[in-house]
Design a protein around this motif. Structure first.
Motif, PDB file in Angstrom:
ATOM      1  N   ILE A 112       0.832  -1.196   0.000  1.00  0.00           N
ATOM      2  CA  ILE A 112       0.000   0.000   0.000  1.00  0.00           C
ATOM      3  C   ILE A 112       0.869   1.250   0.000  1.00  0.00           C
ATOM      4  N   VAL A 113       0.502   2.204  -0.834  1.00  0.00           N
ATOM      5  CA  VAL A 113       1.110   3.531  -0.777  1.00  0.00           C
ATOM      6  C   VAL A 113       0.332   4.401   0.215  1.00  0.00           C
ATOM      7  N   SER A 114      -0.997   4.445   0.057  1.00  0.00           N
ATOM      8  CA  SER A 114      -1.798   5.333   0.904  1.00  0.00           C
ATOM      9  C   SER A 114      -3.232   4.830   1.010  1.00  0.00           C
ATOM     10  N   THR A 115      -3.839   5.112   2.161  1.00  0.00           N
ATOM     11  CA  THR A 115      -5.271   4.930   2.349  1.00  0.00           C
ATOM     12  C   THR A 115      -5.958   6.269   2.624  1.00  0.00           C
ATOM     13  N   HIS A 116      -5.227   7.355   2.457  1.00  0.00           N
ATOM     14  CA  HIS A 116      -5.732   8.694   2.782  1.00  0.00           C
ATOM     15  C   HIS A 116      -6.254   9.343   1.507  1.00  0.00           C
ATOM     16  N   ALA A 117      -7.585   9.354   1.347  1.00  0.00           N
ATOM     17  CA  ALA A 117      -8.194   9.762   0.084  1.00  0.00           C
ATOM     18  C   ALA A 117      -7.801  11.172  -0.381  1.00  0.00           C
ATOM     19  N   PRO A 118      -7.756  12.196   0.497  1.00  0.00           N
ATOM     20  CA  PRO A 118      -7.356  13.525   0.005  1.00  0.00           C
ATOM     21  C   PRO A 118      -5.938  13.535  -0.574  1.00  0.00           C
ATOM     22  N   ASP A 119      -4.999  12.833   0.077  1.00  0.00           N
ATOM     23  CA  ASP A 119      -3.635  12.753  -0.471  1.00  0.00           C
ATOM     24  C   ASP A 119      -3.624  12.014  -1.806  1.00  0.00           C
ATOM     25  N   ILE A 120      -4.403  10.942  -1.894  1.00  0.00           N
ATOM     26  CA  ILE A 120      -4.430  10.160  -3.133  1.00  0.00           C
ATOM     27  C   ILE A 120      -4.906  11.026  -4.294  1.00  0.00           C
ATOM     28  N   LEU A 121      -5.956  11.814  -4.085  1.00  0.00           N
ATOM     29  CA  LEU A 121      -6.465  12.659  -5.160  1.00  0.00           C
ATOM     30  C   LEU A 121      -5.415  13.676  -5.589  1.00  0.00           C
ATOM     31  N   ARG A 122      -4.703  14.255  -4.636  1.00  0.00           N
ATOM     32  CA  ARG A 122      -3.644  15.204  -4.985  1.00  0.00           C
ATOM     33  C   ARG A 122      -2.518  14.507  -5.757  1.00  0.00           C
ATOM     34  N   ASP A 123      -2.199  13.272  -5.368  1.00  0.00           N
ATOM     35  CA  ASP A 123      -1.129  12.562  -6.047  1.00  0.00           C
ATOM     36  C   ASP A 123      -1.536  12.117  -7.448  1.00  0.00           C
ATOM     37  N   LEU A 124      -2.809  11.783  -7.645  1.00  0.00           N
ATOM     38  CA  LEU A 124      -3.270  11.465  -8.995  1.00  0.00           C
ATOM     39  C   LEU A 124      -3.100  12.667  -9.915  1.00  0.00           C
ATOM     40  N   ASP A 125      -3.270  13.852  -9.348  1.00  0.00           N
ATOM     41  CA  ASP A 125      -3.110  15.072 -10.141  1.00  0.00           C
ATOM     42  C   ASP A 125      -1.658  15.290 -10.563  1.00  0.00           C
ATOM     43  N   ARG A 126      -0.722  14.560  -9.940  1.00  0.00           N
ATOM     44  CA  ARG A 126       0.695  14.671 -10.289  1.00  0.00           C
ATOM     45  C   ARG A 126       1.072  13.784 -11.464  1.00  0.00           C
ATOM     46  N   PHE A 127       0.203  12.835 -11.805  1.00  0.00           N
ATOM     47  CA  PHE A 127       0.490  12.001 -12.967  1.00  0.00           C
ATOM     48  C   PHE A 127       0.467  12.851 -14.235  1.00  0.00           C
ATOM     49  N   PRO A 128       1.285  12.477 -15.223  1.00  0.00           N
ATOM     50  CA  PRO A 128       1.199  13.182 -16.507  1.00  0.00           C
ATOM     51  C   PRO A 128      -0.193  13.009 -17.109  1.00  0.00           C
ATOM     52  N   HIS A 129      -0.857  14.127 -17.420  1.00  0.00           N
ATOM     53  CA  HIS A 129      -2.165  14.049 -18.072  1.00  0.00           C
ATOM     54  C   HIS A 129      -2.275  15.218 -19.050  1.00  0.00           C
ATOM     55  N   GLU A 130      -1.547  15.082 -20.132  1.00  0.00           N
ATOM     56  CA  GLU A 130      -1.408  16.144 -21.131  1.00  0.00           C
ATOM     57  C   GLU A 130      -2.766  16.536 -21.707  1.00  0.00           C
ATOM     58  N   GLY A 131      -3.016  17.848 -21.710  1.00  0.00           N
ATOM     59  CA  GLY A 131      -4.223  18.371 -22.321  1.00  0.00           C
ATOM     60  C   GLY A 131      -5.486  18.154 -21.522  1.00  0.00           C
ATOM     61  N   ARG A 132      -5.397  17.639 -20.294  1.00  0.00           N
ATOM     62  CA  ARG A 132      -6.577  17.383 -19.491  1.00  0.00           C
ATOM     63  C   ARG A 132      -6.650  18.366 -18.322  1.00  0.00           C
ATOM     64  N   VAL A 133      -7.759  18.301 -17.613  1.00  0.00           N
ATOM     65  CA  VAL A 133      -7.991  19.224 -16.502  1.00  0.00           C
ATOM     66  C   VAL A 133      -6.960  18.988 -15.396  1.00  0.00           C
ATOM     67  N   SER A 134      -6.596  20.056 -14.694  1.00  0.00           N
ATOM     68  CA  SER A 134      -5.811  19.941 -13.475  1.00  0.00           C
ATOM     69  C   SER A 134      -6.759  20.180 -12.306  1.00  0.00           C
ATOM     70  N   LEU A 135      -6.785  19.244 -11.376  1.00  0.00           N
ATOM     71  CA  LEU A 135      -7.700  19.374 -10.241  1.00  0.00           C
ATOM     72  C   LEU A 135      -7.212  20.404  -9.228  1.00  0.00           C
ATOM     73  N   TYR A 136      -5.898  20.660  -9.216  1.00  0.00           N
ATOM     74  CA  TYR A 136      -5.296  21.638  -8.296  1.00  0.00           C
ATOM     75  C   TYR A 136      -4.404  22.589  -9.107  1.00  0.00           C
ATOM     76  N   PRO A 137      -5.010  23.493  -9.878  1.00  0.00           N
ATOM     77  CA  PRO A 137      -4.207  24.406 -10.703  1.00  0.00           C
ATOM     78  C   PRO A 137      -3.240  25.220  -9.848  1.00  0.00           C
ATOM     79  N   ARG A 138      -2.069  25.437 -10.391  1.00  0.00           N
ATOM     80  CA  ARG A 138      -1.049  26.183  -9.664  1.00  0.00           C
ATOM     81  C   ARG A 138      -1.559  27.573  -9.294  1.00  0.00           C
ATOM     82  N   GLY A 139      -1.337  27.949  -8.054  1.00  0.00           N
ATOM     83  CA  GLY A 139      -1.774  29.247  -7.553  1.00  0.00           C
ATOM     84  C   GLY A 139      -3.137  29.223  -6.888  1.00  0.00           C
TER      85      GLY A 139
END
Length: 295
Positions: A112-139
């Motif tokens: 297991i990496v994590s069971t903490h859902a808020p951290d997991i969602l933030r980490d999914l946003d770190r995956f390369p996803h070219e041309g798609r939405v960013s859930l946590y836009p910079r700033g």
């Protein structure tokens, strides 16, 4: 009024997760955010699982980070999922607790990496996803986090306290006041905006939408009809929820039958008159999204 001002809700502390590893941007982190290494294990009948499923779809990660669906009702005595037991036992020596989801696991190590859902969602946003939405836009990270906290504490947790069986009537009334106040603030915010933060789809919308699903499908069952009618009176807020339910990344993950079975399997509270006052036709809006209300 800013989201930071809207978020003036007394803090409620969540229980600490068992595992809380994080993904990094380079190999030195130990968990490099690379495709085809990680896997999500979740049930969309669970609010945290629903949030992760929606975020995962918005980010277009079906290929890079596959999802293994868990049953709506845990199948192990005392709670937990048998499918997750090997991961928990590989990740903690002599682990005896429940094997709960959601889980982000590392297929390379089988742990297991994590069971903490808020951290997991933030980490999914770190995956390369070219041309798609960013859930946590910079700033906008701090603004989004304030909005997430407001939705979690002022909507979902306040609604749970307001309908708590056997609770002190004064405490239940105070929790209902917090819920209605938060809904009013969100109503004012969304009256002239399509989304919650910066007029773009972000993690704040994922958080709020899942909280509204839970409010209408679970928590209203333990509120009186008058309270539910007051909740339903926030027209802009529920129009927003209806619009997102028709979005494929949202509506196709609605498992209304699973939510109901999970609720009845866990809840020991008494049903109140609000159970008869459904606010939205979630099944119909899920069908508009090209999905179904069942899995």
């Amino acid at each position: 009024m800013s989201i930071t001002q809207l978020a003036a809700v007394p803090p409620v502390h969540r229980a600490a997760p068992v595992f809380r590893g994080r993904l990094g941007r380079d190999a030195r982190s130990g968990h490099h955010a690379v495709p085809h290494r990680y896997r999500l294990h979740l049930s969309t009948a669970c609010p945290d699982g629903l949030r992760l499923a929606v975020g995962h779809s918005l980010l277009g990660l079906d290929d890079g980070c596959p999802v293994s669906l868990l049953p709506a009702v845990p199948d192990c005595p005392g709670g937990g999922h048998s499918a997750l037991r090997p991961l928990y036992e590989a990740s903690a020596h002599h682990y005896t607790g429940p094997a709960l989801g959601p889980v982000l696991s590392d297929d390379w190590s089988g742990r297991i990496v994590s069971t903490h859902a808020p951290d997991i969602l933030r980490d999914l946003d770190r995956f390369p996803h070219e041309g798609r939405v960013s859930l946590y836009p910079r700033g906008l990270e701090s603004v989004i986090e304030a909005a997430e906290r407001m939705c979690s504490e002022g909507v979902e947790e306040a609604a749970q306290r307001a309908g708590q069986a056997g609770g002190d009537p004064a405490e239940r009334a105070a929790a209902l006041d917090v819920l209605l106040d938060t809904l009013g603030r969100l109503e004012n915010r969304l009256a002239g905006e399509e989304y919650l933060v910066d007029d773009r789809l972000t993690a704040a919308d994922v958080e709020l939408w899942a909280a509204l699903v839970q409010l209408d499908t679970v928590h209203r069952c333990h509120l009186d009809a008058c309270a539910v009618h007051r909740i339903a009176g926030h027209g802009a807020l529920w129009a927003y929820a209806r619009r997102l339910a028709a979005h494929p990344a949202f509506g196709r993950h609605l498992d209304l039958d699973g939510i109901s079975r999970r609720h009845h399997g866990r809840c020991r509270g008494l049903e109140a008159a609000g159970a008869a006052v459904q606010i939205l036709d979630w099944a119909g809006h899920a069908a508009d999204a090209g999905g179904t209300s069942r899995r």
